[in-house]
Design an enzyme around this catalytic site. Structure first.
Site, PDB file in Angstrom:
ATOM      1  N   GLU A 186      21.422 -12.867 -14.535  1.00  0.00           N
ATOM      2  CA  GLU A 186      22.474 -13.356 -15.413  1.00  0.00           C
ATOM      3  C   GLU A 186      22.792 -12.342 -16.512  1.00  0.00           C
ATOM      4  O   GLU A 186      21.960 -12.057 -17.364  1.00  0.00           O
ATOM      5  CB  GLU A 186      22.052 -14.684 -16.056  1.00  0.00           C
TER       6      GLU A 186
ATOM      7  N   ILE B  74      10.305  -7.449 -22.605  1.00  0.00           N
ATOM      8  CA  ILE B  74       9.071  -6.675 -22.733  1.00  0.00           C
ATOM      9  C   ILE B  74       8.904  -6.391 -24.223  1.00  0.00           C
ATOM     10  O   ILE B  74       9.838  -5.895 -24.867  1.00  0.00           O
ATOM     11  CB  ILE B  74       9.130  -5.348 -21.956  1.00  0.00           C
TER      12      ILE B  74
ATOM     13  N   PHE C 289      14.653 -11.747 -19.835  1.00  0.00           N
ATOM     14  CA  PHE C 289      13.633 -10.763 -19.442  1.00  0.00           C
ATOM     15  C   PHE C 289      13.288  -9.962 -20.684  1.00  0.00           C
ATOM     16  O   PHE C 289      14.125  -9.256 -21.232  1.00  0.00           O
ATOM     17  CB  PHE C 289      14.189  -9.861 -18.344  1.00  0.00           C
TER      18      PHE C 289
ATOM     19  N   GLY D 154       8.726   1.725 -22.592  1.00  0.00           N
ATOM     20  CA  GLY D 154       8.544   3.155 -22.368  1.00  0.00           C
ATOM     21  C   GLY D 154       7.402   3.489 -21.430  1.00  0.00           C
ATOM     22  O   GLY D 154       7.125   4.654 -21.151  1.00  0.00           O
TER      23      GLY D 154
END
Length: 422
Positions: A266, A233, A231, A239
């Site tokens: 996981e 970003i 995952f 933020g």
């Protein structure tokens, strides 16, 4: 780029001058829709440059790794003022080439920009939109499930996957040819100012087959255990609580999928765990209401709720414990109805019972005073952590599911890291 060469013998007198931190030397850029480059640096480089995360043999080494905002077309350049004359000096380009797709353009920035322009003429996101559009700070975002069986989908994954090594501790590449892997990419959608989508982050998830019994198996009923593996970003978008919205949108999509029976993660790191906890707390509170959790716990009811919400056992247990802590704190502040009061002692014993069962083998090997002390220490630590997580949250006491998209009380995650948590 300089290519002055000196002997290793001369350089050995001052090795620190010829040693660069790979984490500092590697500069990552992603263009925006206007062609401007947004810069950030990696968290890890040891999967690429070794455990020391250093590059030896160069002075003023800078490695530029650039990506287009839409198709993530990669560009690589290596600059330095001096290089040692020795066959044993490793070439950063050759090292990185092993982790980048063949489409990567080296050194020639004009060629890279021309390649991007040509690709954009016909380029479309290689996948299907899933879930509803998300809104954040006036911008629109969408999630696409990428078709990894298509050439364009596979190429996009090849361009994205190096971020796994650079931002996920102990991260590794997935086998994208395995049809059980899913890739979801979060895009900022076009607007009046921005004509093309921009990649914000991505998530990989694996579809484990779950045996539901011989009757379901004989009738061809498919059941899946969905596991979030990676995952990410992009740092310049963190933020803004986009991570929480991304996670919640995916969870809601899987919650509505009858094939998915359980959703797990996981080895999450602390930031992801916090984001996940807050999102799951809001979702579960809206489904059942905080006041539904009472002691002694009704195990049949508990199993029914866990199954319907598709939560793994450990995560569900932690959420129930946080609900009880939430009740306790509201009770202290006088904001909880008299009939809903819970005993602090009962909460403590309830949580300690799970901690004991989880660590039974170790605790049973200790003498009783030590065992009691260890359990109390673990409880205090966990209680403080729960208080930190629920701080600022306003959870409904009674149920009432809404389409919660995670825009409140969620924190953006760092990418996943290996960790242990009681």
């Amino acid at each position: 780029m300089g290519d002055n060469k000196l002997s290793v013998t001369a350089a050995s007198l001052q090795p620190e001058l010829w040693t660069a931190s790979a984490n500092e030397a590697l500069q990552i850029f992603v263009t925006d829709s206007e062609g401007k480059a947004l810069n950030f640096q990696p968290t890890f480089t040891y999967p690429i440059f070794g455990d020391s995360e250093q590059v030896f043999g160069y002075i003023d080494l800078v490695i530029y790794l650039c990506f287009d905002h839409y198709s993530f077309y990669p560009f690589l350049n290596v600059k330095f003022s001096e290089k040692l004359e020795d066959s044993g000096i490793e070439d950063p380009k050759k090292i990185l080439d092993e982790f980048l797709p063949e489409s990567t353009v080296f050194k020639d920035e004009i060629k890279w920009r021309d390649a991007i322009s040509k690709e954009h003429e016909t380029y479309k996101i290689p996948g299907q939109s899933v879930g509803s559009e998300l809104v954040n700070e006036g911008s629109r975002f969408g999630i696409y499930k990428i078709d990894l069986q298509s050439e364009a989908g596979l190429e996009l994954h090849k361009r994205l996957q190096i971020l796994v090594l650079l931002f996920i501790e102990a991260g590794s590449y997935i086998d994208s040819k395995d049809k059980l892997w899913d890739l979801y990419v979060l895009y900022e959608l076009p607007s009046a100012e921005k004509k093309e989508p921009s990649i914000i982050g991505f998530c990989t998830a694996y579809n484990y087959w779950k045996y539901g019994g011989h009757e379901k198996f004989d009738n061809g009923v498919e059941e899946i255990r969905k596991k979030i593996s990676q995952f990410v970003i992009l740092p310049m978008y963190q933020g803004r609580k986009l991570g929480g919205q991304f996670y919640n949108s995916l969870y809601n999509e899987w919650l509505a999928d009858e094939r998915v029976k359980e959703i797990v993660v996981e080895d999450p790191n602390e930031s992801f765990d916090d984001m996940r906890d807050r999102c799951d707390l809001k979702r579960l509170a809206q489904a059942i209401g905080v006041s539904a959790v009472k002691l002694p716990l009704d195990t049949k009811w508990s199993q029914q709720v866990r199954t319907s919400e598709k939560l793994e056992k450990r995560q569900f247990s932690r959420l129930l414990e946080m609900f009880l802590i939430y009740q306790r704190e509201k009770q202290k502040s006088g904001k909880l109805q008299e009939t809903l009061k819970v005993s602090s002692k009962d909460i403590r014993l309830f949580i300690k019972r799970r901690l004991f069962e989880k660590n039974r083998e170790i605790l049973e090997s200790l003498d009783e005073p030590t065992r009691i002390d260890k359990l109390q220490t673990a409880y205090i630590s966990l209680d403080q952590d729960y208080l930190r997580i629920i701080e600022g949250l306003e959870l409904p006491l009674t149920p009432g599911r809404v389409d919660y998209n995670g825009s409140e009380h969620t924190q953006d995650s760092e990418p996943l890291q290996k960790k242990q948590k009681i």
